[in-house]
Design a protein around this motif. Structure first.
Motif, PDB file in Angstrom:
ATOM      1  N   THR A   6       0.800  -1.229   0.000  1.00 62.19           N
ATOM      2  CA  THR A   6       0.000   0.000   0.000  1.00 62.19           C
ATOM      3  C   THR A   6       0.830   1.275   0.000  1.00 62.19           C
ATOM      4  N   TYR A  22      -1.436   8.424 -14.076  1.00 61.75           N
ATOM      5  CA  TYR A  22      -2.714   8.546 -13.351  1.00 61.75           C
ATOM      6  C   TYR A  22      -3.360   7.180 -13.159  1.00 61.75           C
ATOM      7  N   SER A  23      -2.541   6.240 -12.768  1.00 60.98           N
ATOM      8  CA  SER A  23      -3.022   4.892 -12.513  1.00 60.98           C
ATOM      9  C   SER A  23      -3.582   4.827 -11.095  1.00 60.98           C
ATOM     10  N   SER A  24      -3.835   3.625 -10.621  1.00 61.86           N
ATOM     11  CA  SER A  24      -4.380   3.473  -9.273  1.00 61.86           C
ATOM     12  C   SER A  24      -3.748   2.275  -8.587  1.00 61.86           C
ATOM     13  N   LEU A  25      -3.877   2.268  -7.287  1.00 64.71           N
ATOM     14  CA  LEU A  25      -3.382   1.152  -6.499  1.00 64.71           C
ATOM     15  C   LEU A  25      -4.126  -0.125  -6.886  1.00 64.71           C
ATOM     16  N   GLY A  26      -5.413   0.001  -7.174  1.00 70.77           N
ATOM     17  CA  GLY A  26      -6.207  -1.155  -7.603  1.00 70.77           C
ATOM     18  C   GLY A  26      -5.682  -1.767  -8.898  1.00 70.77           C
ATOM     19  N   ARG A  27      -5.261  -0.922  -9.803  1.00 73.30           N
ATOM     20  CA  ARG A  27      -4.711  -1.424 -11.073  1.00 73.30           C
ATOM     21  C   ARG A  27      -3.391  -2.159 -10.818  1.00 73.30           C
ATOM     22  N   CYS A  53       5.145  -0.628  -2.713  1.00 73.82           N
ATOM     23  CA  CYS A  53       4.491  -1.005  -3.970  1.00 73.82           C
ATOM     24  C   CYS A  53       5.512  -1.283  -5.075  1.00 73.82           C
ATOM     25  N   PHE A 117       4.472   1.041  -8.336  1.00 71.08           N
ATOM     26  CA  PHE A 117       3.482   2.122  -8.349  1.00 71.08           C
ATOM     27  C   PHE A 117       4.070   3.272  -7.553  1.00 71.08           C
ATOM     28  N   ARG A 121       1.304   8.486  -8.904  1.00 67.04           N
ATOM     29  CA  ARG A 121       0.279   7.635  -9.530  1.00 67.04           C
ATOM     30  C   ARG A 121       0.703   7.084 -10.877  1.00 67.04           C
ATOM     31  N   ASP A 122       1.999   6.813 -11.026  1.00 64.11           N
ATOM     32  CA  ASP A 122       2.511   6.188 -12.257  1.00 64.11           C
ATOM     33  C   ASP A 122       2.712   4.704 -12.019  1.00 64.11           C
TER      34      ASP A 122
END
Length: 168
Positions: A6, A22-27, A53, A117, A121-122
């Motif tokens: 996380t 602009y990705s996400s932790l979920g991705r 991460c 990650f 947010r890359d």
């Protein structure tokens, strides 16, 4: 997955390729989960805490991947002297097809990479691609021949990472 990291990396380290902005932790988690479901080994790089991460993904093998060979580097190596081999002689005369055929017949490309990650947010990856013999000693290519991949574009790396994670 037993534990989901996380804590994003504070910045993009050198040698990493940007896969998505602009990705996400979920991705990021979906990539790791897909890799595990596809049978890949997903481990934290040595020295990283488990909440960071960044994960090394190993175990994806791509057969018939001679098109990624860095023929310029092989040619450079051959200019210093070499053992004669029909595929190498053809390469020196400008035809890489026999060397690629030899590579496709006797080598696979091991597609290992570190996926991370960042706080920006890359979604980023550091590729570690290496040609490995299917059966050691079966190919007649010289053992000291530099079989490395050419510099791959961002989209090519992204596709190989997606395939390595079982998402493409």
């Amino acid at each position: 997955m037993t534990s989901r990291p996380t804590r994003p990396l504070p910045a993009r380290p050198a040698g990493y390729v940007e896969l998505a902005r602009y990705s996400s932790l979920g991705r990021f988690w979906s990539y790791l989960g897909g890799a595990q479901r596809a049978g890949r080994e997903v481990t934290p790089p040595r020295g990283d805490p488990p909440e960071l991460c960044r994960r090394r993904v190993t175990g994806y093998v791509l057969p018939g991947a001679a098109l990624f060979l860095d023929t310029a580097r092989v040619t450079e190596h051959l200019e210093d002297g070499f053992e004669t081999h029909p595929a190498l002689l053809a390469l020196l005369s400008g035809d890489p097809a026999p060397l690629r055929a030899e590579l496709n017949a006797h080598f696979d490309l091991r597609v290992n990479f570190v996926l991370a990650f960042t706080a920006g947010r890359d979604l980023i990856a550091k590729p570690e691609f290496k040609y490995a013999p299917l059966v050691p000693g079966l190919s007649t290519l010289p053992a000291d021949l530099p079989l490395g991949t050419r510099r791959l574009g961002r989209d090519e790396v992204h596709l190989l990472v997606q395939r390595g994670c079982g998402l493409a």
